[in-house]
Scaffold this motif. Sequence first.
Motif, PDB file in Angstrom:
ATOM      1  N   CYS A   6       0.828  -1.207   0.000  1.00 55.38           N
ATOM      2  CA  CYS A   6       0.000   0.000   0.000  1.00 55.38           C
ATOM      3  C   CYS A   6       0.865   1.261   0.000  1.00 55.38           C
ATOM      4  CB  CYS A   6      -0.937   0.019   1.206  1.00 55.38           C
ATOM      5  SG  CYS A   6      -2.530  -0.757   0.877  1.00 55.38           S
ATOM      6  N   CYS A  13      -0.243   2.778   5.261  1.00 58.14           N
ATOM      7  CA  CYS A  13      -0.829   1.482   5.585  1.00 58.14           C
ATOM      8  C   CYS A  13       0.263   0.429   5.467  1.00 58.14           C
ATOM      9  CB  CYS A  13      -1.955   1.211   4.593  1.00 58.14           C
ATOM     10  SG  CYS A  13      -2.619  -0.456   4.653  1.00 58.14           S
ATOM     11  N   PHE A  15       0.057  -2.676   4.846  1.00 58.01           N
ATOM     12  CA  PHE A  15      -0.337  -3.865   4.079  1.00 58.01           C
ATOM     13  C   PHE A  15       0.644  -4.178   2.956  1.00 58.01           C
ATOM     14  CE2 PHE A  15      -2.589  -5.614   0.329  1.00 58.01           C
ATOM     15  CZ  PHE A  15      -3.101  -6.778   0.862  1.00 58.01           C
ATOM     16  N   HIS A  32      -8.491  -6.368   0.370  1.00 55.42           N
ATOM     17  CA  HIS A  32      -7.899  -5.475   1.364  1.00 55.42           C
ATOM     18  C   HIS A  32      -8.446  -4.049   1.211  1.00 55.42           C
ATOM     19  CE1 HIS A  32      -4.982  -3.273   3.754  1.00 55.42           C
ATOM     20  NE2 HIS A  32      -4.777  -2.500   2.706  1.00 55.42           N
ATOM     21  N   HIS A  37      -9.808   0.020   3.433  1.00 57.64           N
ATOM     22  CA  HIS A  37      -9.881   1.372   2.887  1.00 57.64           C
ATOM     23  C   HIS A  37     -11.284   1.760   2.453  1.00 57.64           C
ATOM     24  CE1 HIS A  37      -5.559   1.686   3.189  1.00 57.64           C
ATOM     25  NE2 HIS A  37      -5.416   0.550   2.538  1.00 57.64           N
TER      26      HIS A  37
HETATM   27 ZN   LIG Z   1      -3.858  -0.696   2.705  1.00 55.87          ZN
END
Ligand SMILES: [Zn+2]
Length: 56
Positions: A6, A13, A15, A32, A37
């Motif tokens: 991300c 973030c 991720f 995700h 989000h």
């Molecule tokens: Zn993210």
Amino acid sequence: MPSFKCKDIGLDCPFKADAKTQDELMKKIAAHAASAHGMKTVPPETMAKIKKAIKP
Ligand SMILES: [Zn+2]
């Protein structure tokens, strides 16, 4: 193995994801994006950024 973070599209973030194929990775990213989000559908301009940010 294609991978994505991300952070690479400017989101604050942690991720990151990888998958065997880009298709599989896009599914993980979409899931995700929806849960973390609030993107029920990923806007095309965000999708374009994601595709650019994916590392093969
Ligand atoms: Zn993210």
